[in-house]
Scaffold this motif. Structure first.
Motif, PDB file in Angstrom:
ATOM      1  N   LYS A   8      35.965  53.726  44.440  1.00 37.36           N
ATOM      2  CA  LYS A   8      36.451  53.471  43.087  1.00 37.36           C
ATOM      3  C   LYS A   8      36.486  54.797  42.337  1.00 37.36           C
ATOM      4  CE  LYS A   8      31.956  51.637  41.567  1.00 37.36           C
ATOM      5  NZ  LYS A   8      31.323  50.505  40.860  1.00 37.36           N
ATOM      6  N   CYS A   9      37.563  54.998  41.632  1.00 44.22           N
ATOM      7  CA  CYS A   9      37.824  56.242  40.911  1.00 44.22           C
ATOM      8  C   CYS A   9      37.738  57.445  41.847  1.00 44.22           C
ATOM      9  CB  CYS A   9      36.884  56.419  39.731  1.00 44.22           C
ATOM     10  SG  CYS A   9      37.464  57.742  38.634  1.00 44.22           S
ATOM     11  N   ALA A  10      38.803  57.649  42.594  1.00 40.90           N
ATOM     12  CA  ALA A  10      38.819  58.709  43.606  1.00 40.90           C
ATOM     13  C   ALA A  10      38.762  60.111  43.019  1.00 40.90           C
ATOM     14  CB  ALA A  10      40.078  58.564  44.467  1.00 40.90           C
ATOM     15  N   GLY A  11      38.963  60.243  41.712  1.00 42.84           N
ATOM     16  CA  GLY A  11      38.857  61.563  41.106  1.00 42.84           C
ATOM     17  C   GLY A  11      37.445  61.923  40.699  1.00 42.84           C
TER      18      GLY A  11
ATOM     19  N   MET B  38      31.884  53.135  50.559  1.00 36.85           N
ATOM     20  CA  MET B  38      32.080  51.872  49.851  1.00 36.85           C
ATOM     21  C   MET B  38      32.851  50.911  50.731  1.00 36.85           C
ATOM     22  SD  MET B  38      32.970  53.384  46.045  1.00 36.85           S
ATOM     23  CE  MET B  38      32.209  54.953  45.566  1.00 36.85           C
ATOM     24  N   GLY B  39      32.736  49.628  50.432  1.00 39.61           N
ATOM     25  CA  GLY B  39      33.431  48.620  51.225  1.00 39.61           C
ATOM     26  C   GLY B  39      33.536  47.314  50.468  1.00 39.61           C
ATOM     27  N   PRO B  40      34.191  46.325  51.076  1.00 44.80           N
ATOM     28  CA  PRO B  40      34.397  45.041  50.405  1.00 44.80           C
ATOM     29  C   PRO B  40      33.089  44.274  50.228  1.00 44.80           C
ATOM     30  CG  PRO B  40      35.163  44.945  52.684  1.00 44.80           C
ATOM     31  CD  PRO B  40      34.826  46.375  52.401  1.00 44.80           C
ATOM     32  N   ILE B  41      33.062  43.428  49.200  1.00 47.40           N
ATOM     33  CA  ILE B  41      31.919  42.565  48.934  1.00 47.40           C
ATOM     34  C   ILE B  41      31.745  41.577  50.094  1.00 47.40           C
ATOM     35  CG2 ILE B  41      31.177  40.652  47.458  1.00 47.40           C
ATOM     36  CD1 ILE B  41      30.665  43.236  46.101  1.00 47.40           C
ATOM     37  N   THR B  42      30.513  41.393  50.529  1.00 49.69           N
ATOM     38  CA  THR B  42      30.247  40.542  51.695  1.00 49.69           C
ATOM     39  C   THR B  42      30.781  39.134  51.522  1.00 49.69           C
ATOM     40  OG1 THR B  42      28.248  41.818  52.189  1.00 49.69           O
ATOM     41  CG2 THR B  42      28.422  39.632  53.190  1.00 49.69           C
ATOM     42  N   VAL B  43      30.599  38.531  50.340  1.00 51.39           N
ATOM     43  CA  VAL B  43      31.019  37.142  50.151  1.00 51.39           C
ATOM     44  C   VAL B  43      32.536  36.989  50.258  1.00 51.39           C
ATOM     45  CG1 VAL B  43      31.236  37.231  47.616  1.00 51.39           C
ATOM     46  CG2 VAL B  43      30.599  35.083  48.738  1.00 51.39           C
ATOM     47  N   VAL B  44      33.281  38.024  49.907  1.00 57.00           N
ATOM     48  CA  VAL B  44      34.733  38.001  50.089  1.00 57.00           C
ATOM     49  C   VAL B  44      35.079  38.235  51.561  1.00 57.00           C
ATOM     50  CG1 VAL B  44      36.913  39.160  49.547  1.00 57.00           C
ATOM     51  CG2 VAL B  44      35.244  38.731  47.733  1.00 57.00           C
ATOM     52  N   LYS B  45      34.420  39.218  52.132  1.00 58.76           N
ATOM     53  CA  LYS B  45      34.668  39.579  53.531  1.00 58.76           C
ATOM     54  C   LYS B  45      34.454  38.410  54.480  1.00 58.76           C
ATOM     55  CE  LYS B  45      33.524  43.349  56.722  1.00 58.76           C
ATOM     56  NZ  LYS B  45      32.709  44.587  56.895  1.00 58.76           N
ATOM     57  N   GLU B  46      33.468  37.570  54.156  1.00 56.95           N
ATOM     58  CA  GLU B  46      33.122  36.446  55.027  1.00 56.95           C
ATOM     59  C   GLU B  46      33.866  35.166  54.665  1.00 56.95           C
ATOM     60  OE1 GLU B  46      28.883  36.194  54.708  1.00 56.95           O
ATOM     61  OE2 GLU B  46      28.537  37.900  56.059  1.00 56.95           O
ATOM     62  N   SER B  47      34.810  35.245  53.745  1.00 55.56           N
ATOM     63  CA  SER B  47      35.565  34.061  53.321  1.00 55.56           C
ATOM     64  C   SER B  47      36.971  34.074  53.924  1.00 55.56           C
ATOM     65  CB  SER B  47      35.669  34.034  51.790  1.00 55.56           C
ATOM     66  OG  SER B  47      36.679  34.930  51.351  1.00 55.56           O
TER      67      SER B  47
END
Length: 455
Positions: free
Chosen positions: A205-208, A303-312
């Protein structure tokens, strides 16, 4: 008392005891945490529209949807007591702003008329329009907005010490409320040697932000007369300094003029804190590593995706929320929508992107509610105010194609004092009083005016 659900009605028949037992279980009585908002939420477990996440995207869309659907029809699920304006942490880490200025209570930013379910999302089942929370609640919905952000993975860096010891080991990070002030302490304690800044081999998030603190460190060390004793090193996993060529070219001039060393395709994999060493892998030559000694180390975590989204079922193959990049509607479940960092939108993950997305998503949902086809498209607009000193900012704005999409009729690749004041003073005000209230949808309309309708 007006009981509205079958469960509550049963409680009345049985002397209300069942309801009170449920309230006390939900509230966590016995563990010393009485969360009355969670207790109240049990009195209604279905909402016309449910928002997951009380960050920037979640609060913004809660405000917009409450106006559209009416009080009592929208709920937001968020466990945190505090809401933070994270873009200002760049300046907190450099001593230019106080951490306290970045935070407000979640209770104060949840819109009036929106139910705050103070809990953590445990499971999302879009096939049954159901969300389960970690306190045992089962919430159903007609429409769902997922705004859960992303996860930071400091644990993926081998050897990184406990956060409590970071200042001792001269480590900081502007990415969490627990670590941002440590950056400032480490910067103040700097004597001589390498100041090393990292950019991980993941979406961020915010690559700058990883290089903003680098420029501010350069400015601070010049201010206190220590710059000639410092070697500033930027080790980035990327093959470029910045993803948009116009701004990258200007940034290369800045790092050259300020004698900052940039090493591309270098990924932090280990910290040997007791020796003040950081180990980087050469991504172009897997297995090849290089050790940098440091007097200051600023870490941007993987960083990575939220687990609850990843597992849905809502996730794409990489674990991000799988939405249409133009409408923000889910590709498989038409009553599900996404906004912000949790999505797989191919643009930078910034607050400015959320602002532009919120206006499009508002329109998309309006059309879907009327059983019409969405008619506005998100162009990938995002913005990154690149702080280059304590008084200058380069305002990068661009779209999905990586082309500049600038609001002002000037060359925004130049450092400007007015842009610094916009970043430091105006944008926080716009955030709290405009964006979070659902009143700011990005600068698109103003851009057309500024450019006389030609953009």
């Amino acid at each position: 008392m007006n009981w509205r659900t079958p469960m509550a009605a049963v409680s009345v028949i049985h002397g209300q005891s069942a309801l009170w037992r449920q309230c006390f279980r939900t509230a966590g009585v016995g563990s010393g945490h009485l969360h009355t908002s969670s207790c109240r939420a049990t009195s209604k477990d279905h909402y016309k529209l449910l928002v997951l996440g009380g960050g920037t995207g979640g609060i913004t869309m809660s405000a917009r949807m409450k106006r559209k659907l009416g009080a009592g029809n929208v709920a937001v699920v968020e466990p945190s007591e505090m809401h933070y304006y994270q873009p200002i942490w760049t300046l907190v880490g450099a001593g230019a702003k106080k951490l306290a200025s970045s935070g407000r209570t979640t209770a104060s930013v949840v819109p009036s008329g929106v139910k705050w379910v103070k809990s953590k999302v445990q499971e999302i089942n879009p096939d049954t329009n159901t969300v389960l929370t970690d306190n045992g609640m089962k919430i159903t919905y007609d429409y769902l907005i997922v705004a859960l952000g992303l996860q930071l993975h400091y644990e993926k860096i081998k050897g990184l010490p406990d956060v409590e010891d970071w200042v001792k080991f001269k480590i900081g990070s502007n990415y969490t409320v627990e670590t941002v002030e440590k950056t400032w302490k480490v910067l103040q304690n700097f004597k001589e040697g390498n100041a090393v800044f990292t950019f991980p081999n993941t979406p961020v998030k915010c690559a700058g932000a990883p290089q903003k603190i680098m420029y501010l460190t350069d400015a601070y060390l010049r201010k206190v007369g220590k710059r000639n004793k410092a070697k500033i090193v930027y080790n980035t996993s990327l093959p470029v300094l910045f993803g948009v060529k116009k701004y990258a070219d200007a940034l290369w001039e800045i790092v050259k003029n300020r004698d900052i060393q940039v090493n591309l395709r270098q990924n932090l994999i280990e910290v040997r804190a007791d020796r003040q060493q950081a180990v980087f892998e050469n991504l172009d030559k897997p297995g090849e590593t290089k050790v940098f000694e440091y007097e200051m180390l600023h870490i941007t975590p993987p960083m990575g995706p939220i687990t609850v989204v990843k597992e849905s079922p809502l996730a794409d193959e990489a674990g991000w929320l799988d939405v249409n990049k133009e409408t923000l509607q889910h590709k498989t479940y038409p009553n599900v929508f996404g906004i912000g960092d949790c999505t797989n939108l191919p643009t930078s993950k910034t607050g400015a992107a959320v602002a532009a997305q919120s206006a499009i998503l508002d329109r998309t949902i309006s059309k879907v509610l009327k059983k019409e086809k969405p008619d506005r498209k998100y162009d990938g607009y995002t913005s990154c105010p690149l702080v280059t000193s304590y008084s200058t900012v380069m305002l990068a704005e661009f779209d999905y194609t990586g082309q500049p999409l600038e609001t002002f009729p000037i060359d925004q690749s130049k450092e400007r004092r007015i842009m610094y004041h916009m970043k430091a003073d105006f944008m926080p005000h716009l955030y709290w009083h405009g964006l979070l209230k659902g009143l700011w949808g990005g600068p698109g309309p103003y851009r057309r005016i500024m450019h006389l309708g030609m953009k």
